[in-house]
Write an enzyme that holds these catalytic residues in place. Structure first.
Site, PDB file in Angstrom:
ATOM      1  N   CYS A 194       0.759  -1.240   0.012  1.00  0.00           N
ATOM      2  CA  CYS A 194       0.034   0.103  -0.033  1.00  0.00           C
ATOM      3  C   CYS A 194       0.816   1.360   0.172  1.00  0.00           C
ATOM      4  CB  CYS A 194      -1.064  -0.136   1.315  1.00  0.00           C
ATOM      5  SG  CYS A 194       0.083   0.121   2.838  1.00  0.00           S
ATOM      6  N   GLY A 195       2.313   1.189   0.006  1.00  0.00           N
ATOM      7  CA  GLY A 195       2.978   2.166   0.018  1.00  0.00           C
ATOM      8  C   GLY A 195       3.701   2.414   1.509  1.00  0.00           C
TER       9      GLY A 195
END
Length: 275
Positions: free
Chosen positions: A240-241
């Site tokens: 998701c980063g």
């Protein structure tokens, strides 16, 4: 191997020290890794999206006899209602302090879309991840003085996590403890059921992994992997980063913001000229 490491650890760690620590932790159970982390890691918090592995770690901590580290929950504003219900269940079950961080300057979806436009996750997935996960996490770490976190990542989740070590140091110097790094999904699931650990009710409705409602769907027949359905129609995406390079994501987000402002100025200029 005896534990010869300082309490707390003296930072920064050299590559040799990190290798020695991981050699030691690799031989321990998740409960013992958590106990080691509480003893050795400075300013320790648990970051969680209330997935199964993070819940197992929390339950283990609650039974350890040690104070439970405070939780950091990144509220993207786009979580399912069932996820918010789970957050409350966890608060009540474990009497734990949950620090909630939202996208900068935003309390609601309407706030976020006024600032970033609609469906940012469709237009620019990386910038969306930075806005809802990466920037709020860094803000939390700075405001809380966080130097170490407990994560729910495991090798069996695949992707970038396949070679996960018990302890990592990211590019900002943040220590990341992965106590269940070597556990399989079946081990996690068995622990959840045997210990009656709260879990997201969506997992009983065909979902394997739960993220934002706009990009999570139930797994389909033939889907493989523990996180199937997490990022619908984005087969190449595995994170998701939050566990990507912070500085690279920050630079990209800044560039995208500059480009968007330049485009807005160009459109405004054209409208003025036409008038």
């Amino acid at each position: 191997m005896a534990d010869q490491f300082t309490t707390p650890l003296e930072l920064p760690l050299s590559s040799g020290q990190l290798k020695a620590i991981n050699g030691h932790l690799s031989e321990l159970s998740p409960q013992d890794i958590l106990a080691w982390g509480i003893a050795h890691l400075p300013a320790l918090y648990q970051t969680t999206a209330f997935g199964l592995t993070g819940l197992v770690a929390l339950d283990m901590l609650s039974k350890s006899g040690h104070p439970i580290p405070k939780l950091i929950f990144l509220d993207t504003l786009y979580h399912f209602a069932e996820t918010y219900e789970l957050v409350q269940q966890v608060r009540e079950r474990y009497a734990v302090d949950v620090k909630v961080y939202k996208p900068e300057g935003c309390d609601t979806i309407a706030d976020f879309e006024r600032k970033h436009g609609e469906e940012l996750w469709v237009r620019d997935d990386d910038t969306y991840d930075f806005a809802v996960k990466v920037e709020p996490a860094q803000r939390a770490y700075q405001e809380l003085g966080t130097r170490s976190i407990i994560t729910g990542r495991r090798r069996s989740q695949g992707g970038d996590r396949a070679s996960l070590q018990p302890l990592e140091v990211d590019e900002t110097g943040l220590l990341k403890l992965n106590p269940l790094f070597a556990w399989s999904f079946s081990q996690v699931d068995a622990y959840i059921r045997e210990n009656n650990v709260p879990r997201n009710s969506l997992l009983d409705q065909g979902y394997r992994s739960v993220g934002d409602w706009h990009s999570t769907q139930p797994s389909r027949e033939g889907d493989e992997g523990e996180r199937a359905g997490r990022w619908a129609n984005k087969d190449e995406k595995t994170e998701c980063g939050l566990h990507k390079n912070f500085f690279e994501m920050k630079a990209r987000a800044k560039l995208e913001e500059q480009l968007a402002r330049a485009e807005e100025a160009k459109v405004a200029s054209e409208i003025t000229t036409a008038a």
